[in-house]
Design a protein around this motif. Structure first.
Motif, short mmCIF file in Angstrom:
data_model
loop_
_atom_site.label_atom_id
_atom_site.label_comp_id
_atom_site.label_asym_id
_atom_site.label_seq_id
_atom_site.Cartn_x
_atom_site.Cartn_y
_atom_site.Cartn_z
N GLN A 111 3.84 -6.15 -8.43
CA GLN A 111 2.56 -6.98 -7.71
C GLN A 111 2.82 -6.98 -7.32
N TRP A 112 1.54 -7.02 -5.50
CA TRP A 112 1.58 -6.86 -4.88
C TRP A 112 2.00 -8.27 -3.67
N HIS A 113 2.91 -8.25 -2.75
CA HIS A 113 3.24 -9.02 -2.46
C HIS A 113 3.12 -8.99 0.01
N ASN A 118 6.09 -6.76 8.24
CA ASN A 118 5.96 -4.92 8.28
C ASN A 118 4.62 -4.23 8.83
N TYR A 133 2.50 2.95 -6.99
CA TYR A 133 3.31 1.25 -7.46
C TYR A 133 1.50 0.29 -8.43
N GLN A 166 3.38 -10.62 9.72
CA GLN A 166 3.58 -9.82 8.37
C GLN A 166 5.15 -9.06 8.86
N GLY A 192 1.50 -3.15 5.28
CA GLY A 192 2.03 -2.68 4.72
C GLY A 192 1.86 -1.40 4.85
N VAL A 193 1.70 -0.63 2.79
CA VAL A 193 1.35 0.95 2.81
C VAL A 193 1.23 0.25 0.60
N ILE A 194 0.64 0.57 0.28
CA ILE A 194 0.76 0.47 -1.65
C ILE A 194 0.12 1.33 -1.77
N ASP A 195 1.95 2.56 -2.27
CA ASP A 195 1.51 3.54 -3.14
C ASP A 195 0.78 3.66 -4.03
N PRO A 248 5.14 -9.71 2.69
CA PRO A 248 6.41 -9.81 3.33
C PRO A 248 5.73 -11.16 4.86
O1 LIG Z 1 3.38 -4.96 2.22
C1 LIG Z 1 3.99 -4.40 1.16
C2 LIG Z 1 4.21 -3.66 1.67
C3 LIG Z 1 4.74 -2.85 0.00
N1 LIG Z 1 4.73 -3.08 -1.39
C4 LIG Z 1 5.07 -2.88 -2.43
C5 LIG Z 1 3.85 -1.63 -2.84
C6 LIG Z 1 4.43 -0.05 -2.77
O2 LIG Z 1 4.32 0.59 -3.00
C7 LIG Z 1 6.16 -0.50 -2.55
C8 LIG Z 1 6.82 -0.03 -2.21
O3 LIG Z 1 6.76 -0.05 -0.87
P1 LIG Z 1 7.45 0.84 0.71
O4 LIG Z 1 7.47 2.46 -0.55
O5 LIG Z 1 7.17 0.66 2.04
O6 LIG Z 1 8.92 0.22 0.31
P2 LIG Z 1 9.79 0.91 0.87
O7 LIG Z 1 11.46 -0.06 2.10
O8 LIG Z 1 10.31 2.35 1.77
O9 LIG Z 1 11.03 0.58 -0.69
P3 LIG Z 1 11.12 2.14 -1.73
O10 LIG Z 1 12.44 2.14 -1.64
O11 LIG Z 1 10.33 0.64 -2.77
O12 LIG Z 1 9.48 2.64 -1.35
O13 LIG Z 1 6.22 -2.30 -2.27
C9 LIG Z 1 4.30 -4.18 -1.07
O14 LIG Z 1 4.12 -4.94 -1.75
N2 LIG Z 1 3.48 -5.07 0.12
#
Ligand SMILES: O=c1ccn([C@H]2C[C@H](O)[C@@H](COP(=O)(O)OP(=O)(O)OP(=O)(O)O)O2)c(=O)[nH]1
Length: 143
Positions: free
Chosen positions: A90-92, A75, A84, A73, A78-81, A94
């Protein structure tokens, strides 16, 4: 106390079952995917959720995920806000493929739990910290 999570399914994957308190909840790949060594891919997990107010979700691989599919994985955690939660959110997962492998739809490739959102904090600059210094990494020895 039982918290309600509204879940939308984006495909006809198997539904999430009720789980026991303390258990992390497995998530499934929503697609069949043939991955090649060195490839990066966002694997759709087939779900979107409205989490309870004050909670976020954290997604990590299962312990067996690397052994079974050779995926990491990217990242790591993973943080799902909470925000979101739109109809298309949809959750993914990576992932980075360390070897050629096949992920089948419904394979349980990762897991999640919900956790309370960090409270608001403020930073106050100080000249010194009053606690005893512990030393650097590994300074407590190995035995
Ligand atoms: O493993 C993960 C991580 C995040 N997300 C989704 C939910 C989360 O709320 C959104 C944004 O994630 P994050 O804030 O970590 O991404 P970022 O790279 O900081 O982008 P953003 O500018 O969209 O906040 O992507 C997933 O589906 N899977």
């Amino acid at each position: 106390m039982t918290l309600e999570i509204k879940v939308k399914y984006f495909s006809d994957i198997e539904k999430i079952q009720k789980i026991n308190k303390g258990d992390w909840i497995d998530l499934r790949s929503a697609i069949d995917y043939v991955g090649s060594a060195g490839e990066y891919k966002m694997i759709p997990l087939g779900v979107g959720m409205k989490l309870p107010d004050g909670y976020e979700a954290n997604v990590v691989p299962r312990s067996s995920t690397f052994k079974t599919w050779g995926i990491l994985q990217t990242n790591h955690f993973g943080v799902i806000d909470n925000s979101y939660s739109g109809n298309d959110d949809q959750w993914h997962m990576p992932v980075y493929f360390t070897r050629d492998t096949v992920i089948k739809k419904n394979d349980r490739i990762c897991q999640f739990r919900i956790t309370e959102i960090q409270p608001e904090v403020k930073f106050t600059e100080v000249d010194r910290l009053d606690e005893v210094s512990r030393g650097g990494f590994g300074s407590t020895g190995i035995s």
